[in-house]
Design a protein around this motif. Structure first.
Motif, mmCIF file in Angstrom:
data_model
loop_
_atom_site.group_PDB
_atom_site.id
_atom_site.type_symbol
_atom_site.label_atom_id
_atom_site.label_comp_id
_atom_site.label_asym_id
_atom_site.label_seq_id
_atom_site.Cartn_x
_atom_site.Cartn_y
_atom_site.Cartn_z
ATOM 1 N N ASP A 13 0.678 -1.320 -0.045
ATOM 2 C CA ASP A 13 0.177 0.182 -0.055
ATOM 3 C C ASP A 13 0.708 1.355 -0.034
ATOM 4 O O ASP A 13 0.314 2.408 0.595
ATOM 5 C CB ASP A 13 -0.909 -0.035 1.250
ATOM 6 C CG ASP A 13 -2.010 -1.272 1.134
ATOM 7 O OD1 ASP A 13 -2.306 -1.691 0.227
ATOM 8 O OD2 ASP A 13 -2.123 -1.680 2.283
ATOM 9 N N GLU A 14 1.902 1.179 -0.694
ATOM 10 C CA GLU A 14 2.894 2.408 -0.720
ATOM 11 C C GLU A 14 2.294 3.387 -1.535
ATOM 12 O O GLU A 14 2.919 4.618 -2.031
ATOM 13 C CB GLU A 14 4.361 2.022 -1.002
ATOM 14 C CG GLU A 14 4.993 1.001 -0.022
ATOM 15 C CD GLU A 14 4.724 -0.291 -0.320
ATOM 16 O OE1 GLU A 14 3.975 -0.897 -1.220
ATOM 17 O OE2 GLU A 14 5.491 -1.116 0.339
ATOM 18 N N GLY A 15 1.501 2.927 -2.619
ATOM 19 C CA GLY A 15 1.223 3.742 -3.639
ATOM 20 C C GLY A 15 1.589 3.370 -5.106
ATOM 21 O O GLY A 15 1.770 4.252 -6.032
ATOM 22 N N LYS A 16 1.858 1.869 -5.134
ATOM 23 C CA LYS A 16 2.517 1.521 -6.271
ATOM 24 C C LYS A 16 1.546 1.709 -7.568
ATOM 25 O O LYS A 16 2.147 1.970 -8.631
ATOM 26 C CB LYS A 16 2.693 -0.106 -6.251
ATOM 27 C CG LYS A 16 3.644 -0.456 -5.120
ATOM 28 C CD LYS A 16 3.525 -2.034 -4.965
ATOM 29 C CE LYS A 16 2.444 -2.551 -4.272
ATOM 30 N NZ LYS A 16 1.999 -1.980 -2.897
ATOM 31 N N GLY A 17 0.186 1.610 -7.176
ATOM 32 C CA GLY A 17 -0.798 1.807 -8.451
ATOM 33 C C GLY A 17 -0.531 3.035 -8.980
ATOM 34 O O GLY A 17 -0.510 3.230 -10.358
ATOM 35 N N GLY A 40 -4.565 -4.521 -3.624
ATOM 36 C CA GLY A 40 -5.613 -3.361 -3.939
ATOM 37 C C GLY A 40 -4.708 -2.036 -4.354
ATOM 38 O O GLY A 40 -4.252 -1.430 -3.532
ATOM 39 N N HIS A 41 -4.878 -1.737 -5.721
ATOM 40 C CA HIS A 41 -4.115 -0.531 -6.094
ATOM 41 C C HIS A 41 -5.149 0.388 -6.774
ATOM 42 O O HIS A 41 -6.205 0.057 -7.532
ATOM 43 C CB HIS A 41 -3.144 -1.261 -7.373
ATOM 44 C CG HIS A 41 -2.260 -2.153 -6.910
ATOM 45 N ND1 HIS A 41 -1.183 -2.588 -7.676
ATOM 46 C CD2 HIS A 41 -1.893 -2.659 -5.693
ATOM 47 C CE1 HIS A 41 -0.320 -3.513 -7.137
ATOM 48 N NE2 HIS A 41 -0.917 -3.393 -5.817
ATOM 49 N N THR A 42 -4.986 1.497 -6.051
ATOM 50 C CA THR A 42 -5.967 2.803 -6.111
ATOM 51 C C THR A 42 -5.176 3.854 -7.024
ATOM 52 O O THR A 42 -4.220 3.917 -6.875
ATOM 53 C CB THR A 42 -6.472 3.255 -5.007
ATOM 54 O OG1 THR A 42 -6.688 2.245 -3.923
ATOM 55 C CG2 THR A 42 -7.567 4.252 -5.043
ATOM 56 N N THR A 296 -7.591 -1.190 0.886
ATOM 57 C CA THR A 296 -8.510 -1.090 -0.524
ATOM 58 C C THR A 296 -8.955 -2.486 -0.628
ATOM 59 O O THR A 296 -10.280 -2.721 -1.164
ATOM 60 C CB THR A 296 -7.395 -0.993 -1.619
ATOM 61 O OG1 THR A 296 -6.681 -0.042 -1.472
ATOM 62 C CG2 THR A 296 -8.141 -0.884 -2.610
ATOM 63 N N ARG A 302 -5.450 0.175 8.691
ATOM 64 C CA ARG A 302 -4.049 0.055 8.603
ATOM 65 C C ARG A 302 -3.498 0.423 9.774
ATOM 66 O O ARG A 302 -3.602 1.596 10.121
ATOM 67 C CB ARG A 302 -3.302 0.724 7.283
ATOM 68 C CG ARG A 302 -3.810 -0.013 6.023
ATOM 69 C CD ARG A 302 -3.535 0.861 4.707
ATOM 70 N NE ARG A 302 -4.063 0.024 3.564
ATOM 71 C CZ ARG A 302 -4.199 0.969 2.471
ATOM 72 N NH1 ARG A 302 -3.742 2.332 2.127
ATOM 73 N NH2 ARG A 302 -4.816 0.490 1.297
ATOM 74 N N LYS A 328 2.903 10.156 -0.276
ATOM 75 C CA LYS A 328 2.063 10.396 0.537
ATOM 76 C C LYS A 328 2.695 11.677 1.512
ATOM 77 O O LYS A 328 2.366 11.588 2.958
ATOM 78 C CB LYS A 328 1.373 9.259 1.409
ATOM 79 C CG LYS A 328 0.579 8.385 0.196
ATOM 80 C CD LYS A 328 -0.122 7.442 0.881
ATOM 81 C CE LYS A 328 -1.483 7.783 1.282
ATOM 82 N NZ LYS A 328 -2.571 6.770 1.610
ATOM 83 N N ASP A 330 2.417 14.531 1.754
ATOM 84 C CA ASP A 330 1.409 15.461 1.796
ATOM 85 C C ASP A 330 0.668 15.151 3.301
ATOM 86 O O ASP A 330 0.061 16.022 3.970
ATOM 87 C CB ASP A 330 0.385 15.823 0.854
ATOM 88 C CG ASP A 330 -0.199 14.643 0.522
ATOM 89 O OD1 ASP A 330 0.666 13.464 0.198
ATOM 90 O OD2 ASP A 330 -1.381 14.331 0.484
ATOM 91 N N SER A 413 5.519 12.293 -4.409
ATOM 92 C CA SER A 413 3.989 12.286 -4.835
ATOM 93 C C SER A 413 3.139 12.885 -3.564
ATOM 94 O O SER A 413 3.521 12.710 -2.458
ATOM 95 C CB SER A 413 3.602 10.760 -5.066
ATOM 96 O OG SER A 413 2.135 11.039 -4.863
ATOM 97 N N GLY A 415 -0.308 13.749 -3.504
ATOM 98 C CA GLY A 415 -1.704 13.465 -3.722
ATOM 99 C C GLY A 415 -1.778 12.160 -4.630
ATOM 100 O O GLY A 415 -1.154 11.838 -5.472
HETATM 101 P P1 GDP Z 1 -0.780 0.409 -3.796
HETATM 102 O O1 GDP Z 1 -1.464 -1.045 -3.084
HETATM 103 O O2 GDP Z 1 0.576 0.185 -3.285
HETATM 104 O O3 GDP Z 1 -0.966 0.466 -5.034
HETATM 105 O O4 GDP Z 1 -1.439 1.465 -2.709
HETATM 106 P P2 GDP Z 1 -3.123 1.603 -2.452
HETATM 107 O O5 GDP Z 1 -3.597 1.932 -3.461
HETATM 108 O O6 GDP Z 1 -3.668 0.188 -1.436
HETATM 109 O O7 GDP Z 1 -2.887 2.778 -1.284
HETATM 110 C C1 GDP Z 1 -2.372 3.930 -1.593
HETATM 111 C C2 GDP Z 1 -3.483 5.096 -1.333
HETATM 112 O O8 GDP Z 1 -2.960 6.094 -1.468
HETATM 113 C C3 GDP Z 1 -4.430 4.962 -2.449
HETATM 114 O O9 GDP Z 1 -5.670 5.373 -2.099
HETATM 115 C C4 GDP Z 1 -3.753 6.354 -3.379
HETATM 116 O O10 GDP Z 1 -5.003 6.856 -4.198
HETATM 117 C C5 GDP Z 1 -3.416 7.010 -2.433
HETATM 118 N N1 GDP Z 1 -2.084 7.959 -2.739
HETATM 119 C C6 GDP Z 1 -1.136 7.653 -3.490
HETATM 120 N N2 GDP Z 1 -0.255 8.537 -3.534
HETATM 121 C C7 GDP Z 1 -0.765 9.602 -2.465
HETATM 122 C C8 GDP Z 1 0.002 10.714 -2.282
HETATM 123 O O11 GDP Z 1 1.232 10.805 -2.779
HETATM 124 N N3 GDP Z 1 -0.627 11.425 -1.499
HETATM 125 C C9 GDP Z 1 -2.047 11.004 -0.949
HETATM 126 N N4 GDP Z 1 -2.546 11.861 0.002
HETATM 127 N N5 GDP Z 1 -2.479 9.693 -1.213
HETATM 128 C C10 GDP Z 1 -2.078 9.168 -2.223
#
Ligand code: GDP
Ligand code: IMO
Ligand code: MG
Length: 425
Positions: A13-17, A40-42, A296, A302, A328, A330, A413, A415
């Protein structure tokens, strides 16, 4: 770009998506290579949110090829739902699924639930059948995507497998009854729907490399969830690290030129297991609420904590990251004093290599560097002005990450949206 891999450096959940979607702009082919619907990639595009469990995060660029590699465990029902949901939004993915990818069967999901119930200490799995499916793959009981397209082979396989599974459930004291005919019918139906996507994906990727195309590999989970290198047994069941990218997609390591480590500016973990910098206080809650840190896939809150450079540096060593994407950051706005863990106190010793022994890890106390925080800003506007417009204290925080890891920060990143990204040239 050529071969680029995007990997999680922490507990997922680091924001890989988001980062994959960002890199996908310049890629021709996007490949998922391990994990399954536990991921779960958002991705947020123009305020619209997309959540993917199996589809590679490149599918939002439908002109590019998206590949589900041999190392992924595919739950066909979820995949069909994801494809259909995208279809409703007018997006038709240019998808290829490896014929060698293993399939998550109903008994895998049942076994995941049963094992969690019977285990002395829960792992806190996503209950998506991931562990049991990978176990069957290794035990050579697996059903592969290609089998779903061949009735004779699937029938024969199920005839052998189902009685074994039935005996195991009975021994576990479960009253599950598995119907060979129903499973055969259901999975042949999935096979019919997915047949047009099933292909020799390793060959497609090799062809792309020959044609000098840019290939992007998207990891799921994170380094600390790796079956070998993570906080075992509180891990997932696949190789989430760089080597897994090659075996899971059928390509040579020599093809990979860039390995981007995605580092969340703080730490989170979902499920059980050690988390040395965990904050069980108001600050932890502040981060969880501001960061929307709820799973996600399962919706579970978490666990949150300070950034842990022992964890990130371990990930740098294992993966050979060529750059980092810090996400993240921010979320940390408004916290007066921030901390980054740079080592652990263990008794009278200082440790800066991540220990394998859970008994030692449990007793480790973070040694932290303190940083002054920064105020909340309109980050969308700040991003437009580039890296230099970031608050000085944020730049000091980022400098420490690259100083400690000896890896440059290439992306910041601020947001969830595509436009909330700074690419440091
Ligand atoms: P993944 O599993 O690594 O793809 O990450 P997730 O999607 O499970 O969780 C990351 C969450 O943080 C998602 O809801 C993204 O939309 C959100 N996100 C990603 N990058 C950033 C960022 O730089 N800032 C903020 N506020 N949200 C972010
Ligand atoms: P993404 O790709 C965070 C965790 C589960 C559990 C452990 C084992 O979104 O980063 P499993 O169902 O895989 O057997 O569960 O691994 N886990 C994740 N945590 N992000 C993920 O994926 C995860 N996938 C699995 O919570 O602790
Ligand atoms: Mg996730």
């Amino acid at each position: 770009m050529h071969g680029t891999m995007i990997l999680g450096s922490q507990w997922g959940d680091e924001g890989k998506g988001k980062i994959t979607d960002y890199f996908a702009e310049k890629a021709d082919l996007i490949v998922r290579f391990q994990g399954g619907t536990n991921a779960g990639h958002t991705i947020v595009v123009k305020d619209e949110k997309f959540k993917f469990h199996l589809l590679p995060s490149g599918v939002l660029h439908p002109e590019k090829k998206s590949i589900i590699g041999n190392g992924v465990v595919v739950d066909p029902k979820v995949l069909i739902d994801e494809i259909e949901n995208l279809g409703k939004k007018g997006i038709s993915p240019n998808l290829f699924i490896s014929e060698r990818a293993n399939v998550v069967m109903p008994y895998h999901k049942m076994m995941d639930v049963a094992e969690e119930k019977l285990r002395g200490k829960k792992i806190g799995t996503t209950k998506r059948g991931i562990g049991p499916c990978y176990s069957d793959k290794i035990s050579r009981y697996g059903v592969r995507m290609i089998d779903l397209t061949d009735e004779k082979i699937l029938k024969e396989k199920l005839k052998n497998i189902i009685p074994i599974k039935q005996k195991i459930f009975q021994a576990f004291g479960e009253d599950t009854v598995l119907s060979n005919d129903e499973i055969l019918k259901e999975y042949l139906e999935y096979g019919k729907k997915l047949k047009k996507y099933v292909a020799d994906t390793s060959l497609i990727i090799a062809q792309a490399f020959d044609d000098k195309k840019n290939v992007l590999l998207e990891g799921a989970q994170g380094t600390q969830l790796d079956i070998d290198h993570g906080t075992y047994p509180y891990t997932t069941s696949s190789s989430t690290t760089a080597g897994g990218g090659c075996t899971g997609s059928g390509i040579s390591p020599l093809k990979i030129k860039n390995i981007v480590g995605v580092v969340k500016a703080y730490t989170t973990r979902v499920g059980e297991g050690p988390l040395p910098t965990e904050l069980k206080d108001e600050t932890g809650k502040y981060i969880r609420d501001r960061g929307g840190e709820y799973g996600t896939t399962t919706g579970r809150p978490r666990r949150c904590g300070w950034l842990d450079m022992v964890v990130v540096n371990y990930a740098c060593r294992l993966n050979g990251f060529t750059s980092l994407a810090v996400t993240k950051i921010d979320v940390l706005s408004g916290i007066k004093k921030l901390k980054i863990c740079k080592a652990y106190h263990y008794g009278d010793r200082i440790i800066d290599d991540f220990p394998a022994n859970p008994g030692i890890l449990e007793k480790c106390v973070p040694v932290c560097e303190e940083f002054n925080g920064w105020e909340e800003k309109n980050w969308k506007e700040t991003v437009k002005k580039g890296y230099n417009a970031l608050p000085d204290n944020m730049k000091k925080y980022l400098d420490f990450i690259s100083f400690s890891s000896k890896v440059p920060v290439g992306i910041v990143s601020l947001g969830p949206g595509r436009e909330e990204t700074i690419d440091i040239k």
